[in-house]
Scaffold this active site. Structure first.
Site, PDB file in Angstrom:
ATOM      1  N   GLU A  77       0.833  -1.192   0.000  1.00  0.00           N
ATOM      2  CA  GLU A  77       0.000   0.000   0.000  1.00  0.00           C
ATOM      3  C   GLU A  77       0.877   1.255   0.000  1.00  0.00           C
ATOM      4  OE1 GLU A  77      -3.233   2.010   3.138  1.00  0.00           O
ATOM      5  OE2 GLU A  77      -2.144   0.173   3.641  1.00  0.00           O
TER       6      GLU A  77
ATOM      7  N   ASP B 194      13.637  -0.687  15.065  1.00  0.00           N
ATOM      8  CA  ASP B 194      14.526   0.250  14.364  1.00  0.00           C
ATOM      9  C   ASP B 194      13.813   1.599  14.245  1.00  0.00           C
ATOM     10  OD1 ASP B 194      16.682   1.279  12.986  1.00  0.00           O
ATOM     11  OD2 ASP B 194      16.198   0.315  11.080  1.00  0.00           O
TER      12      ASP B 194
END
Length: 287
Positions: free
Chosen positions: A91, A195
């Site tokens: 997406e 992260d």
């Protein structure tokens, strides 16, 4: 992007791609916006031999976060091999500059995600990646042993192998575990992004926070917070709303150094010796 890949994407998407635009998508892969007459998609393409494994891990991480019903992620549609590497198709999320209200929402939602606890200890069923480097997620019941053995030691060994650290810089495992046991509180295995710097989230045009490029595993929630502060921080509204749900614990400042050490070691191994001084400072100060 070559015509053969575009034709294959037309087939996968059951639509005709009318426009392909190169956009920023990280340091590792080439990224493109794909536009049909009615829809937009995002694709990352990488020719490295480990690219397919990286994209499979990225898809799995996105799906893991999605299942928590806490934070949004771009929905991954397809991961496939391509030439010597692979691609991930997902997406496309149009983004904008975040407001303080939206960052407060992000802080609350991240705290809710951190409240999702693992049943099997620290780690994850599958290994994955931090940037382009492998990240071992072998499960441990003890947080300090997991963090030393699966996070710090592999990166320190890689830095030593690359000549970026020497043996006098690197403490032994027993000492590292002892220091971490002394500094770490009783820790529950929270689901982490893994992260979480400013390049790995975005705010959609309608104000919804999205996480991207995850390196997920179950660990101490402070690890994500430490990474948010490594390159400048996310702003008071984010942290204040987060703390309403997960309050600060004593000793967090010292643990932040230890948790940022992992990311500094990763940067040392990815980007070179300019990250050596902060790595050596933390190693010297604590170990």
């Amino acid at each position: 992007m070559d015509k053969e890949l575009i034709a294959h994407l037309n087939y996968l998407l059951c639509t005709k791609i009318d426009r392909v635009s190169a956009i920023s998508g990280g340091d590792i892969s080439r990224a493109y916006l794909l536009e049909s007459e009615t829809e937009k998609f995002f694709i990352k393409v990488n020719g490295q031999k480990n690219a397919l494994s990286m994209f499979v891990a990225e898809r799995n991480g996105l799906q893991t976060i999605l299942k928590t019903n806490t934070l949004s992620v771009p929905r991954p549609f397809h991961v496939e091999p391509y030439n010597e590497g692979g691609f991930i198709l997902m997406e496309y999320v149009e983004s904008k500059t975040a407001t303080s209200k939206e960052m407060a929402l992000f802080g609350r939602q991240l705290a809710r995600m951190h409240q999702k606890l693992g049943d099997n200890g620290f780690g994850m069923e599958q290994d994955n990646f931090i940037g382009s480097l492998g990240q071992s997620n072998k499960t441990h019941q003890d947080w300090a042993s997991f963090y030393v053995e699966e996070r710090l030691l592999p990166q320190m060994q890689l830095a030593f192998d690359k000549g970026l650290l020497n043996r006098t810089d690197t403490p032994n495992e027993e000492k590292m575990v002892a220091v971490c046991n002394n500094l770490f509180p009783k820790v529950n295995p929270s689901l982490l992004h893994g992260d979480l710097w400013s390049g790995n989230f975005l705010i959609s045009n309608n104000g919804v926070p999205f996480l991207i490029d995850p390196a997920v595993y179950y660990g101490h929630h402070e690890v994500d917070i430490a990474m948010t502060k490594l390159f400048g921080g996310f702003g008071d509204s984010f942290y204040n709303s987060y703390r309403e749900i997960i309050p600060r614990e004593p000793g967090e400042e010292e643990r932040m150094d230890i948790y940022q050490l992992y990311y500094l070691l990763v940067h040392l191994n990815l980007f070179g010796s300019s990250y050596g001084p902060p790595v050596k400072r933390i190693l010297s100060a604590y170990f």
